[in-house]
Motif scaffolding. Sequence first.
Motif, PDB file in Angstrom:
ATOM      1  N   LYS A   1       0.826  -1.219   0.000  1.00 33.22           N
ATOM      2  CA  LYS A   1       0.000   0.000   0.000  1.00 33.22           C
ATOM      3  C   LYS A   1       0.855   1.262   0.000  1.00 33.22           C
ATOM      4  O   LYS A   1       0.560   2.221  -0.689  1.00 33.22           O
ATOM      5  N   THR A   2       1.905   1.278   0.827  1.00 30.61           N
ATOM      6  CA  THR A   2       2.679   2.517   0.964  1.00 30.61           C
ATOM      7  C   THR A   2       3.658   2.696  -0.194  1.00 30.61           C
ATOM      8  O   THR A   2       3.704   3.743  -0.816  1.00 30.61           O
ATOM      9  N   PHE A   3       4.447   1.653  -0.476  1.00 28.02           N
ATOM     10  CA  PHE A   3       5.514   1.795  -1.477  1.00 28.02           C
ATOM     11  C   PHE A   3       5.149   1.213  -2.841  1.00 28.02           C
ATOM     12  O   PHE A   3       5.844   1.451  -3.818  1.00 28.02           O
ATOM     13  N   GLY A   4       4.110   0.370  -2.888  1.00 31.58           N
ATOM     14  CA  GLY A   4       3.726  -0.262  -4.149  1.00 31.58           C
ATOM     15  C   GLY A   4       4.316  -1.644  -4.333  1.00 31.58           C
ATOM     16  O   GLY A   4       3.998  -2.347  -5.284  1.00 31.58           O
ATOM     17  N   VAL A   5       5.205  -2.066  -3.438  1.00 28.53           N
ATOM     18  CA  VAL A   5       5.774  -3.408  -3.520  1.00 28.53           C
ATOM     19  C   VAL A   5       6.247  -3.813  -2.127  1.00 28.53           C
ATOM     20  O   VAL A   5       6.534  -2.959  -1.278  1.00 28.53           O
TER      21      VAL A   5
ATOM     22  N   PRO B   1       1.885   2.967  -9.827  1.00 28.62           N
ATOM     23  CA  PRO B   1       1.899   3.436 -11.222  1.00 28.62           C
ATOM     24  C   PRO B   1       2.318   4.912 -11.352  1.00 28.62           C
ATOM     25  O   PRO B   1       3.002   5.281 -12.290  1.00 28.62           O
ATOM     26  N   ASP B   2       1.931   5.773 -10.396  1.00 26.12           N
ATOM     27  CA  ASP B   2       2.324   7.185 -10.502  1.00 26.12           C
ATOM     28  C   ASP B   2       3.690   7.460  -9.864  1.00 26.12           C
ATOM     29  O   ASP B   2       4.136   8.603  -9.791  1.00 26.12           O
ATOM     30  N   GLY B   3       4.350   6.418  -9.384  1.00 23.81           N
ATOM     31  CA  GLY B   3       5.700   6.574  -8.828  1.00 23.81           C
ATOM     32  C   GLY B   3       5.749   7.167  -7.432  1.00 23.81           C
ATOM     33  O   GLY B   3       6.830   7.374  -6.867  1.00 23.81           O
ATOM     34  N   ARG B   4       4.583   7.469  -6.856  1.00 21.36           N
ATOM     35  CA  ARG B   4       4.565   8.133  -5.549  1.00 21.36           C
ATOM     36  C   ARG B   4       4.221   7.170  -4.418  1.00 21.36           C
ATOM     37  O   ARG B   4       3.364   6.305  -4.564  1.00 21.36           O
ATOM     38  N   ALA B   5       4.876   7.362  -3.279  1.00 28.48           N
ATOM     39  CA  ALA B   5       4.529   6.595  -2.084  1.00 28.48           C
ATOM     40  C   ALA B   5       3.298   7.230  -1.443  1.00 28.48           C
ATOM     41  O   ALA B   5       3.038   8.416  -1.624  1.00 28.48           O
ATOM     42  N   GLU B   6       2.565   6.410  -0.674  1.00 27.04           N
ATOM     43  CA  GLU B   6       1.269   6.875  -0.191  1.00 27.04           C
ATOM     44  C   GLU B   6       1.210   6.952   1.337  1.00 27.04           C
ATOM     45  O   GLU B   6       1.373   5.943   2.021  1.00 27.04           O
TER      46      GLU B   6
END
Length: 689
Positions: free
Chosen positions: A144-148, A551-556
Amino acid sequence: MNTQCPFCSVQCKMQVTEEKTAGGRTTYSVEPTPNQASQGRLCIKGMNAHQHAVHRDRLLYPLKKHNGSFVRVSWNEAFELIREQFTSIQAKYGKDALGVYGGGSLTNESAYLLGKFARVALGTRYIDYNGRFCMSSAASAGIKTFGVDRGLTNPLSDIPHTRCIILAGTNIAECQPTLMPYFTEAQKNGAYLIVIDPRNTATANLADLHLKVKPGMDAALANGMLKVILEEGLADRNFIEGRTKGFEALQMHLESSSLEELANLTGVSVQDIRKAAVKYGTSETGMLFTARGVEQHTDGHLAVRNYMNLVLATGKIGRAYCGYGAITGQGNGQGGREHGQKADQLPGYRLIENEHDREYIAGVWGLDPAHLPGKGVSAYEMMEKVHEQEIRSLFVMGSNPIVSNPNADFVEEGLSKLDFLVVADMFLSETARMADLVIPVSSYLENEGTLTNLEGRVLLRQADRPLPGEVLHDWQILSLIARSMGKPEFFPYESAEEIFNELRVASKGGAADYYGISYDRLREEEGVYWPCPQEEHPGEARLFEEAFAHPDGRAEFVCVPEHVLPEEIDAEYPLYMTTGRVLAHYLSGVQSRRSAALAARNVESFVEIHPNAARRYRVQDGEWVTLESRRGTTVVRCRVTDQIREDTLFVPMHWGDTQNVNRLTNQALDPFCRMPGFKVCAVRIQAYV
Ligand SMILES: Nc1nc2c(c(=O)[nH]1)N[C@H]1C(S)=C(S)[C@@H](COP(=O)(O)OP(=O)(O)OC[C@H]3O[C@@H](n4cnc5c(=O)[nH]c(N)nc54)[C@H](O)[C@@H]3O)O[C@H]1N2
Ligand SMILES: Nc1nc2c(c(=O)[nH]1)N[C@H]1C(S)=C(S)[C@@H](COP(=O)(O)OP(=O)(O)OC[C@H]3O[C@@H](n4cnc5c(=O)[nH]c(N)nc54)[C@H](O)[C@@H]3O)O[C@H]1N2
Ligand code: SF4
Ligand SMILES: [Mo]
């Protein structure tokens, strides 16, 4: 023999030498071998691991339960029994009446094959594994935070050079001892070490600052630290703007909270919260680690995400000497969670309910995607389905679920209702004792294969000890059962390497891409980090240098509310109990209790209790005490110590039967990742009479 330790996620390399003495006895000597992760160190568990592998209790041939006791049967009889039972149960109750339960000790090849076995040979949706109890909160938080999700976002070799380290709920000194020099080296170089743990562990004793948090209150503690970071102007605005999303909502949430209230909830003073936040926030570089102390809670997912918020808010990721790490647990805790043992997963971190992923994997496996089942349920939820008799037969490979599941009495009662329980193990574990059929598997000294360590580095474990008795490898057993179930074309393997080569293709293009890794490369290079999409690719040691994996390259960022415990203490159950590990034992103890040198360190379980609590509940050091929760009872030795919070008890998890602490633990699950709250429940204590 060159091999690798079968226990924790560091995967220290070693040489085990077997020699016959003149008197006909066999002796063993163990030497550490240089390797990048442990730098040639071995801990006491690694030094003595061979003792269980060569123990006389090793299972040597298949055993069938007959009138309550086990009798030896041939492999042919065993496979025929499995075929007959699985077929008739599925004919009567449907495909999903079979469940498969795996483990993080399995090699990548066996873990991958177990996923394929469940979906293709048995056609059931129900498969999950013990990593659900181990890595699931950190994994879901990382996604969720980093995408991986990869345990460490940067290599271990960064640690000695970082300026500030936070170890939250991780007792590295006892659980990954060979990593400790990375941290002491960092301290020598001037790093500031903060440990967050309700106990003064061997790790906490090295800390410059120890925050003795109340169990289950990490999310609130991280909120306190985040609040200080913002108030003191220590947030990295450039990083937040350029590389993340969702910060404003977090800021508003923190503005509405009170530091005093947070201090109250966490049991850590405002002053200490402030000190920790300022040290981390003002350090040029920093690394933050979590392990099961933070993760094994019913808010484990969000608690980890809140520590990740701290990493993002201070811009301490994606550059040298900065990063986040979930200290993975089992030997293949990392690889075991990537290639399809999980209820909703296909190899390479693909998802079983994603149309493209289904199509891709069905293509690799040579079948119609419509024939792949949908997603199943998590490990404990499978046990609920066993209890409800929706699952009528269970195939267990690499786990001892009646010792390691929460609410163990319920789990045991469920397993006793099964029509057919098969356990593949090296020993007659507590769970294997309940089985209708027990099948013997190879140990680390015999079983070649790859494992992925806590850094995301894929390693080849060599093994050339001959198989004892009629023992087979896990992957051989799966292939042979699949063949007897009429699916030989999907399971033609003659070696682990062949399976790995299929796994490479199956993971290609997925988040955990192993395509560029081959046995030859692993022999030459010691290890290769994933993702590694082509054979010429060096593998990625440090992630997110340019972009995060969304996909947008941003952490959440995410807003994390204060945690409400699923069970609070009250007059009847007045103490918090937390659970964990000791240095010499490993998980449910099936292996370490069969290693004489390890077993001798702790022959029985115990409870740590503060002297003031011991006085209040009239229990004394060294005596037997009964611990009771709303679910069950255990009897252990009392150990009075001022090294623990006054409101908290600690019990290790390495024993079964009457000393099984999971008889007491709560079955409530984290809504995001289905992790149970192993690390806190309400109990009472009294002298055993
Ligand atoms: N010796 C040994 N080493 C092992 C293992 C083993 O069984 N024995 N198992 C391996 C595996 S599979 C795993 S998963 C890892 C586990 O490694 P760790 O997670 O480091 O081990 P634990 O002892 O479960 O928990 C760590 C600490 O969390 C603390 N804790 C309890 N509740 C809380 C809380 O609410 N907040 C915080 N911040 N801390 C809390 C406990 O006091 C404990 O010291 O170890 C691996 N290595
Ligand atoms: N209260 C409490 N409970 C916990 C935890 C906690 O901290 N507190 N921690 C949880 C965690 S992090 C974990 S990882 C789980 C682990 O709990 P379990 O899954 O029960 O782990 P093990 O004791 O390693 O069980 C592994 C079994 O598989 C066998 N085995 C080992 N290697 C192999 C192999 O290669 N093939 C096969 N077929 N069998 C093999 C061993 O002999 C053993 O019987 O426990 C969880 N339970
Ligand atoms: S238990 Fe872990 S630290 Fe110890 S030797 Fe084995 S792999 Fe290394
Ligand atoms: Mo674990």
